[in-house]
Motif scaffolding. Structure first.
Motif, mmCIF file in Angstrom:
data_model
loop_
_atom_site.group_PDB
_atom_site.id
_atom_site.type_symbol
_atom_site.label_atom_id
_atom_site.label_comp_id
_atom_site.label_asym_id
_atom_site.label_seq_id
_atom_site.Cartn_x
_atom_site.Cartn_y
_atom_site.Cartn_z
ATOM 1 N N ALA A 27 0.831 -1.206 0.000
ATOM 2 C CA ALA A 27 0.000 0.000 0.000
ATOM 3 C C ALA A 27 0.868 1.258 0.000
ATOM 4 O O ALA A 27 0.560 2.236 -0.696
ATOM 5 C CB ALA A 27 -0.952 -0.004 1.190
ATOM 6 N N TYR A 87 2.414 1.528 -3.528
ATOM 7 C CA TYR A 87 1.376 1.827 -4.518
ATOM 8 C C TYR A 87 0.921 3.279 -4.389
ATOM 9 O O TYR A 87 0.790 3.985 -5.394
ATOM 10 C CB TYR A 87 0.203 0.867 -4.315
ATOM 11 C CG TYR A 87 -0.737 0.706 -5.485
ATOM 12 C CD1 TYR A 87 -0.986 1.720 -6.403
ATOM 13 C CD2 TYR A 87 -1.411 -0.493 -5.673
ATOM 14 C CE1 TYR A 87 -1.871 1.555 -7.459
ATOM 15 C CE2 TYR A 87 -2.291 -0.673 -6.723
ATOM 16 C CZ TYR A 87 -2.523 0.356 -7.608
ATOM 17 O OH TYR A 87 -3.400 0.179 -8.651
ATOM 18 N N SER A 88 0.691 3.759 -3.157
ATOM 19 C CA SER A 88 0.204 5.136 -2.981
ATOM 20 C C SER A 88 1.236 6.148 -3.486
ATOM 21 O O SER A 88 0.877 7.158 -4.094
ATOM 22 C CB SER A 88 -0.158 5.420 -1.524
ATOM 23 O OG SER A 88 0.969 5.368 -0.679
ATOM 24 N N TYR A 117 1.211 5.868 -7.430
ATOM 25 C CA TYR A 117 -0.039 6.404 -7.965
ATOM 26 C C TYR A 117 -0.089 7.927 -7.832
ATOM 27 O O TYR A 117 -0.500 8.618 -8.768
ATOM 28 C CB TYR A 117 -1.239 5.765 -7.263
ATOM 29 C CG TYR A 117 -2.549 6.309 -7.760
ATOM 30 C CD1 TYR A 117 -3.207 5.715 -8.825
ATOM 31 C CD2 TYR A 117 -3.113 7.433 -7.182
ATOM 32 C CE1 TYR A 117 -4.393 6.233 -9.306
ATOM 33 C CE2 TYR A 117 -4.299 7.968 -7.658
ATOM 34 C CZ TYR A 117 -4.937 7.356 -8.716
ATOM 35 O OH TYR A 117 -6.105 7.886 -9.190
ATOM 36 N N VAL A 159 -4.077 4.421 -0.222
ATOM 37 C CA VAL A 159 -4.292 3.123 -0.849
ATOM 38 C C VAL A 159 -4.479 2.103 0.262
ATOM 39 O O VAL A 159 -3.674 2.015 1.192
ATOM 40 C CB VAL A 159 -3.103 2.726 -1.761
ATOM 41 C CG1 VAL A 159 -3.261 1.285 -2.244
ATOM 42 C CG2 VAL A 159 -3.006 3.673 -2.943
ATOM 43 N N ILE A 178 -8.216 2.887 -3.917
ATOM 44 C CA ILE A 178 -7.451 4.124 -3.985
ATOM 45 C C ILE A 178 -8.421 5.255 -3.685
ATOM 46 O O ILE A 178 -9.472 5.347 -4.320
ATOM 47 C CB ILE A 178 -6.841 4.330 -5.392
ATOM 48 C CG1 ILE A 178 -5.883 3.185 -5.732
ATOM 49 C CG2 ILE A 178 -6.153 5.688 -5.485
ATOM 50 C CD1 ILE A 178 -5.485 3.143 -7.200
ATOM 51 N N HIS A 196 -4.909 6.143 -12.840
ATOM 52 C CA HIS A 196 -5.049 4.692 -12.651
ATOM 53 C C HIS A 196 -4.686 3.939 -13.937
ATOM 54 O O HIS A 196 -4.128 2.847 -13.883
ATOM 55 C CB HIS A 196 -6.474 4.373 -12.211
ATOM 56 C CG HIS A 196 -6.686 2.964 -11.765
ATOM 57 N ND1 HIS A 196 -5.852 2.319 -10.880
ATOM 58 C CD2 HIS A 196 -7.658 2.083 -12.072
ATOM 59 C CE1 HIS A 196 -6.308 1.090 -10.670
ATOM 60 N NE2 HIS A 196 -7.403 0.925 -11.387
ATOM 61 N N SER A 199 -0.795 0.238 -11.005
ATOM 62 C CA SER A 199 -2.144 -0.066 -11.484
ATOM 63 C C SER A 199 -2.098 -0.991 -12.689
ATOM 64 O O SER A 199 -2.910 -1.919 -12.807
ATOM 65 C CB SER A 199 -2.890 1.222 -11.842
ATOM 66 O OG SER A 199 -3.149 1.994 -10.689
#
Length: 137
Positions: free
Chosen positions: A50, A53-54, A57, A79, A96, A116, A122
Protein backbone atom coordinates in the motif's frame (compact mmCIF):
# COMPACT_ATOMS: atom_id res chain seq x y z
CA UNK A 1 12.69 -1.07 -23.35
CA UNK A 2 15.06 0.71 -20.99
CA UNK A 3 15.22 -0.29 -17.33
CA UNK A 4 15.40 2.87 -15.23
CA UNK A 5 15.81 1.29 -11.80
CA UNK A 6 15.70 -2.09 -10.10
CA UNK A 7 15.08 -2.57 -6.37
CA UNK A 8 16.05 -5.87 -4.84
CA UNK A 9 14.75 -6.80 -1.39
CA UNK A 10 15.38 -10.03 0.47
CA UNK A 11 13.06 -11.63 3.05
CA UNK A 12 13.95 -14.14 5.73
CA UNK A 13 11.17 -15.67 7.82
CA UNK A 14 8.13 -14.86 5.66
CA UNK A 15 5.37 -12.90 7.42
CA UNK A 16 7.24 -13.13 10.74
CA UNK A 17 10.72 -12.21 9.62
CA UNK A 18 12.58 -9.28 8.16
CA UNK A 19 13.21 -7.56 4.85
CA UNK A 20 16.43 -5.94 3.67
CA UNK A 21 17.25 -4.16 0.46
CA UNK A 22 20.57 -5.09 -1.06
CA UNK A 23 21.68 -1.45 -0.91
CA UNK A 24 21.00 -1.35 2.86
CA UNK A 25 18.50 1.54 2.69
CA UNK A 26 15.49 -0.55 3.71
CA UNK A 27 15.78 -2.88 6.69
CA UNK A 28 12.80 -3.72 8.85
CA UNK A 29 10.98 -6.41 10.75
CA UNK A 30 7.84 -7.93 9.28
CA UNK A 31 5.11 -9.23 11.59
CA UNK A 32 1.79 -10.87 10.96
CA UNK A 33 -0.96 -8.37 11.96
CA UNK A 34 -3.11 -8.97 15.03
CA UNK A 35 -6.10 -9.55 12.73
CA UNK A 36 -4.27 -12.60 11.36
CA UNK A 37 -3.42 -13.90 14.86
CA UNK A 38 0.05 -12.41 14.77
CA UNK A 39 2.12 -10.21 17.06
CA UNK A 40 1.43 -6.99 15.17
CA UNK A 41 3.53 -3.94 15.96
CA UNK A 42 5.54 -4.06 12.73
CA UNK A 43 5.03 -3.64 9.01
CA UNK A 44 3.44 -6.40 6.97
CA UNK A 45 3.42 -7.18 3.23
CA UNK A 46 0.05 -5.51 2.58
CA UNK A 47 1.17 -2.34 4.37
CA UNK A 48 4.39 -2.18 2.35
CA UNK A 49 2.50 -2.76 -0.90
CA UNK A 50 0.00 0.00 0.00
CA UNK A 51 2.85 2.40 0.80
CA UNK A 52 4.60 1.74 -2.49
CA UNK A 53 1.38 1.83 -4.52
CA UNK A 54 0.20 5.14 -2.98
CA UNK A 55 3.56 6.77 -3.75
CA UNK A 56 3.63 5.56 -7.35
CA UNK A 57 -0.04 6.40 -7.97
CA UNK A 58 0.32 9.91 -6.51
CA UNK A 59 3.30 10.51 -8.80
CA UNK A 60 1.15 9.44 -11.77
CA UNK A 61 -1.70 11.69 -10.58
CA UNK A 62 0.59 14.72 -10.33
CA UNK A 63 2.12 13.99 -13.76
CA UNK A 64 -1.32 13.73 -15.39
CA UNK A 65 -2.43 17.02 -13.78
CA UNK A 66 0.77 18.74 -14.96
CA UNK A 67 0.37 17.46 -18.54
CA UNK A 68 -3.21 18.73 -18.59
CA UNK A 69 -2.14 22.02 -16.99
CA UNK A 70 -4.55 21.48 -14.11
CA UNK A 71 -3.63 22.90 -10.74
CA UNK A 72 -3.86 20.08 -8.24
CA UNK A 73 -4.39 21.56 -4.78
CA UNK A 74 -2.83 20.12 -1.65
CA UNK A 75 -4.02 16.53 -1.74
CA UNK A 76 -3.46 13.04 -0.40
CA UNK A 77 -3.68 9.57 -1.89
CA UNK A 78 -4.66 6.68 0.38
CA UNK A 79 -4.29 3.12 -0.85
CA UNK A 80 -5.85 0.27 1.09
CA UNK A 81 -4.74 -3.28 0.33
CA UNK A 82 -6.79 -6.17 1.70
CA UNK A 83 -5.78 -9.81 1.98
CA UNK A 84 -8.89 -11.91 1.38
CA UNK A 85 -9.66 -15.59 1.71
CA UNK A 86 -12.28 -17.65 -0.10
CA UNK A 87 -11.96 -21.24 1.08
CA UNK A 88 -8.33 -22.19 0.43
CA UNK A 89 -7.92 -19.32 -2.05
CA UNK A 90 -6.16 -16.15 -0.92
CA UNK A 91 -6.20 -12.97 -2.99
CA UNK A 92 -5.65 -9.23 -2.76
CA UNK A 93 -8.08 -6.40 -3.39
CA UNK A 94 -7.68 -2.69 -2.93
CA UNK A 95 -9.01 0.81 -2.97
CA UNK A 96 -7.45 4.12 -3.98
CA UNK A 97 -8.91 7.26 -2.39
CA UNK A 98 -7.80 10.64 -3.73
CA UNK A 99 -8.56 13.52 -1.35
CA UNK A 100 -8.36 17.03 -2.83
CA UNK A 101 -10.57 19.42 -0.84
CA UNK A 102 -12.03 22.23 -2.89
CA UNK A 103 -11.42 20.66 -6.29
CA UNK A 104 -14.19 19.99 -8.82
CA UNK A 105 -15.38 16.40 -8.28
CA UNK A 106 -15.74 15.50 -11.97
CA UNK A 107 -12.34 16.97 -12.88
CA UNK A 108 -10.68 15.12 -10.00
CA UNK A 109 -12.40 11.86 -10.97
CA UNK A 110 -11.09 12.21 -14.54
CA UNK A 111 -7.55 12.84 -13.24
CA UNK A 112 -7.83 9.87 -10.86
CA UNK A 113 -9.08 7.52 -13.58
CA UNK A 114 -6.33 8.61 -15.99
CA UNK A 115 -3.69 8.20 -13.29
CA UNK A 116 -5.05 4.69 -12.65
CA UNK A 117 -4.64 3.92 -16.36
CA UNK A 118 -0.99 5.08 -16.49
CA UNK A 119 0.36 4.20 -13.01
CA UNK A 120 2.84 1.29 -13.27
CA UNK A 121 1.40 -0.34 -10.13
CA UNK A 122 -2.14 -0.07 -11.48
CA UNK A 123 -0.98 -1.62 -14.74
CA UNK A 124 0.71 -4.44 -12.83
CA UNK A 125 -2.45 -5.40 -10.91
CA UNK A 126 -4.93 -4.82 -13.75
CA UNK A 127 -6.90 -8.01 -14.31
CA UNK A 128 -5.26 -9.61 -11.28
CA UNK A 129 -6.95 -7.82 -8.40
CA UNK A 130 -10.02 -5.70 -7.90
CA UNK A 131 -9.04 -2.04 -7.39
CA UNK A 132 -11.62 0.68 -6.77
CA UNK A 133 -10.84 4.39 -7.31
CA UNK A 134 -12.71 6.98 -5.27
CA UNK A 135 -12.30 10.75 -5.05
CA UNK A 136 -13.25 13.05 -2.17
CA UNK A 137 -13.41 16.83 -2.56
Amino acid sequence: METLYTATVSNVGGRDGDVKSLDGILEMDIKRPLEMHGEGGAANPEMLFAAAYSSCYNGALMAVAKRREIILPEHAVEVSISLNQDGNNMFLSGKIVVKAPGMNHEQLQQLADTAHAVCPYSKAVKGNMDMKVQVLV
